[in-house]
Enzyme design. Sequence first.
Site, PDB file in Angstrom:
ATOM      1  N   LEU A  23       1.694  -1.150  -0.514  1.00  0.00           N
ATOM      2  CA  LEU A  23      -0.393  -0.213  -0.143  1.00  0.00           C
ATOM      3  C   LEU A  23       0.686   1.209   0.086  1.00  0.00           C
ATOM      4  CD1 LEU A  23      -2.331  -1.067   2.635  1.00  0.00           C
ATOM      5  CD2 LEU A  23      -2.913  -0.716   0.661  1.00  0.00           C
ATOM      6  N   GLN A 105       8.605  -5.014  -1.654  1.00  0.00           N
ATOM      7  CA  GLN A 105       7.799  -4.975  -3.143  1.00  0.00           C
ATOM      8  C   GLN A 105       8.702  -3.747  -3.619  1.00  0.00           C
ATOM      9  OE1 GLN A 105       4.352  -2.950  -4.339  1.00  0.00           O
ATOM     10  NE2 GLN A 105       3.550  -5.051  -5.065  1.00  0.00           N
ATOM     11  N   HIS A 183       7.288  -6.318  -8.609  1.00  0.00           N
ATOM     12  CA  HIS A 183       6.192  -5.739  -8.539  1.00  0.00           C
ATOM     13  C   HIS A 183       5.900  -5.798  -9.648  1.00  0.00           C
ATOM     14  CE1 HIS A 183       2.309  -2.906  -8.593  1.00  0.00           C
ATOM     15  NE2 HIS A 183       2.842  -2.596  -7.886  1.00  0.00           N
ATOM     16  N   TYR A 188       2.724  -0.858 -14.128  1.00  0.00           N
ATOM     17  CA  TYR A 188       3.656   0.049 -13.620  1.00  0.00           C
ATOM     18  C   TYR A 188       5.100  -0.789 -15.269  1.00  0.00           C
ATOM     19  CZ  TYR A 188       1.753   2.516  -9.775  1.00  0.00           C
ATOM     20  OH  TYR A 188       0.527   3.434  -8.929  1.00  0.00           O
ATOM     21  N   ARG A 237       3.823 -10.452  -8.587  1.00  0.00           N
ATOM     22  CA  ARG A 237       2.468  -9.801  -8.427  1.00  0.00           C
ATOM     23  C   ARG A 237       1.838  -9.514  -9.851  1.00  0.00           C
ATOM     24  NH1 ARG A 237      -0.896  -4.776  -5.220  1.00  0.00           N
ATOM     25  NH2 ARG A 237      -2.369  -6.725  -4.597  1.00  0.00           N
TER      26      ARG A 237
HETATM   27  C1  LIG Z   1      -4.296   3.485  -0.556  1.00  0.00           C
HETATM   28  C2  LIG Z   1      -3.413   2.111  -1.599  1.00  0.00           C
HETATM   29  C3  LIG Z   1      -1.995   2.260  -2.043  1.00  0.00           C
HETATM   30  C4  LIG Z   1      -1.779   1.166  -2.977  1.00  0.00           C
HETATM   31  N1  LIG Z   1      -0.555   0.817  -2.772  1.00  0.00           N
HETATM   32  C5  LIG Z   1      -0.314  -0.740  -3.768  1.00  0.00           C
HETATM   33  C6  LIG Z   1       1.203  -0.438  -4.302  1.00  0.00           C
HETATM   34  O1  LIG Z   1       2.094  -0.040  -3.178  1.00  0.00           O
HETATM   35  N2  LIG Z   1       1.507  -2.314  -4.820  1.00  0.00           N
HETATM   36  C7  LIG Z   1       0.471  -1.972  -5.481  1.00  0.00           C
HETATM   37  O2  LIG Z   1       1.318  -3.532  -5.758  1.00  0.00           O
HETATM   38  N3  LIG Z   1      -0.659  -1.850  -5.183  1.00  0.00           N
HETATM   39  C8  LIG Z   1      -1.327  -1.793  -4.438  1.00  0.00           C
HETATM   40  N4  LIG Z   1      -2.699  -0.589  -3.964  1.00  0.00           N
HETATM   41  C9  LIG Z   1      -3.231  -2.058  -4.330  1.00  0.00           C
HETATM   42  C10 LIG Z   1      -3.629  -2.583  -3.138  1.00  0.00           C
HETATM   43  O3  LIG Z   1      -2.535  -3.989  -2.461  1.00  0.00           O
HETATM   44  C11 LIG Z   1      -4.800  -3.794  -3.384  1.00  0.00           C
HETATM   45  O4  LIG Z   1      -4.574  -4.895  -4.158  1.00  0.00           O
HETATM   46  C12 LIG Z   1      -6.341  -2.814  -3.318  1.00  0.00           C
HETATM   47  O5  LIG Z   1      -6.094  -2.280  -2.518  1.00  0.00           O
HETATM   48  C13 LIG Z   1      -7.350  -4.111  -3.006  1.00  0.00           C
HETATM   49  O6  LIG Z   1      -7.334  -5.106  -2.017  1.00  0.00           O
HETATM   50  P1  LIG Z   1      -8.931  -4.662  -0.918  1.00  0.00           P
HETATM   51  O7  LIG Z   1      -9.766  -4.714  -1.903  1.00  0.00           O
HETATM   52  O8  LIG Z   1      -7.683  -5.480   0.058  1.00  0.00           O
HETATM   53  O9  LIG Z   1      -8.144  -3.178  -0.467  1.00  0.00           O
HETATM   54  C14 LIG Z   1      -2.831   0.470  -3.401  1.00  0.00           C
HETATM   55  C15 LIG Z   1      -3.648   0.734  -3.031  1.00  0.00           C
HETATM   56  C16 LIG Z   1      -4.797   1.356  -2.195  1.00  0.00           C
HETATM   57  C17 LIG Z   1      -6.237   0.807  -1.072  1.00  0.00           C
END
Ligand SMILES: Cc1cc2nc3c(=O)[nH]c(=O)nc-3n(C[C@H](O)[C@H](O)[C@H](O)COP(=O)(O)O)c2cc1C
Length: 382
Positions: A23, A105, A183, A188, A237
């Site tokens: 995240l 990551q 990642h 990306y 991922r």
């Molecule tokens: C605030 C935020 C930041 C995120 N940053 C990343 C990240 O840095 N790398 C990544 O692979 N996915 C990122 N995602 C996607 C999350 O890892 C995840 O796939 C997404 O929130 C869906 O899962 P959830 O329904 O449990 O929230 C981000 C999502 C959110 C909401």
Amino acid sequence: MQLLSKFTIGDLELKNRVVLAPLTRGRCTPTENPFDVVCTTPNDLMVEYYTQRASGGLLITEATAISEAGCGWRNAPHIRFPENVEGWKKVVDAVHAKEGIIFMQFWHMGRQSHSSHHPSTNKTFAPSPIAMSGVKVRTINGEDAEAEVPSELTVDEIKATIADYVNAAKLAKEAGFDGIEIHAANGYLIDTFLQSSTNKRTDNYGGSLDNRIRILKEIFEAIVESGAYPANRIGFRFSPNGVFGDMGSEDNDVAFPYFAKVMNEYKPAYLHVMDGLGFGFHNKCKVVTVADFRKVFDGPIMCNVGLNKDTAEGMVRSGAADLCAFGRLYISNPDLVERFTHNWPLEPEAAYETWYAPTGAKGYTDFSVYDGPHKAVEAESQ
Ligand SMILES: Cc1cc2nc3c(=O)[nH]c(=O)nc-3n(C[C@H](O)[C@H](O)[C@H](O)COP(=O)(O)O)c2cc1C
């Protein structure tokens, strides 16, 4: 609950199957000079954030930039400089002190960055010169900008990018990370090599499925050869269904299971798939699910997107997945594992304004652990 049972990845024993999804939170300390290393180095607040969530079986860090060309998000961390390593070491040590396991990551933003983040080239990079449509990017000064047409990576630049991943792996090792996640999702750099809509190359890195996955294989092999991490400490991922970063291709339902089959040969730590649709679906081919990957991938599979306790338990119990990653729920419930364990209620999702903005502790470390129903009772009696 099977979700709370132990699970082994390689030689690591996870205390449960609940994973903190990666995240990006943009909480490194901003300074007047956005190129200052302080702006890309984990601080004490970030130590607290990860430590609060250490009861998860595995923590995956926010996406962390592996190189100048790969960076592009203000106040997101890097793994490039000694100061970055020192900052990350504090996070890792604090998580380890709570018997947590943490993977970093690795992030190269590719065409989702903006050239202003890259003073030595003034370019962004991708497999092919195709700009995102309908998506804004942010400059180093934090202004919204149109997505730029990226520069097509030359083969020499691809080799240099692979070397950047290796360098980052050595630094992550120095910081003490238990492993790394590459990642290859969300539009990306690596995802744009994998997908047919963004990779129009005619050399060894484009065209056939084997060519499109070549860069991921070469990164994986180079990290293992460097001795930084063995294969069973490197996960990756995929997001075959996602639209994030203007992604989605008509052949994803064929391509991604094939890519997983190719990566299976390396016996990686795990395959992490954003198979749920709650983070956007491109609708250009059929939905790809963890079941499609199970047929071709023997190692641990982690699912993600829109899971709650019951759906995650179902995924594990049915054998569809081994591990379940939680994003938004884990932001507002640092004690997610304890809440699942005791069937305690969950806090609602954090306000969107606090997701990535530099709001410090607000919406980041200020979610309390569950302290019983008495608060609600007290409030009622007032
Ligand atoms: C605030 C935020 C930041 C995120 N940053 C990343 C990240 O840095 N790398 C990544 O692979 N996915 C990122 N995602 C996607 C999350 O890892 C995840 O796939 C997404 O929130 C869906 O899962 P959830 O329904 O449990 O929230 C981000 C999502 C959110 C909401």
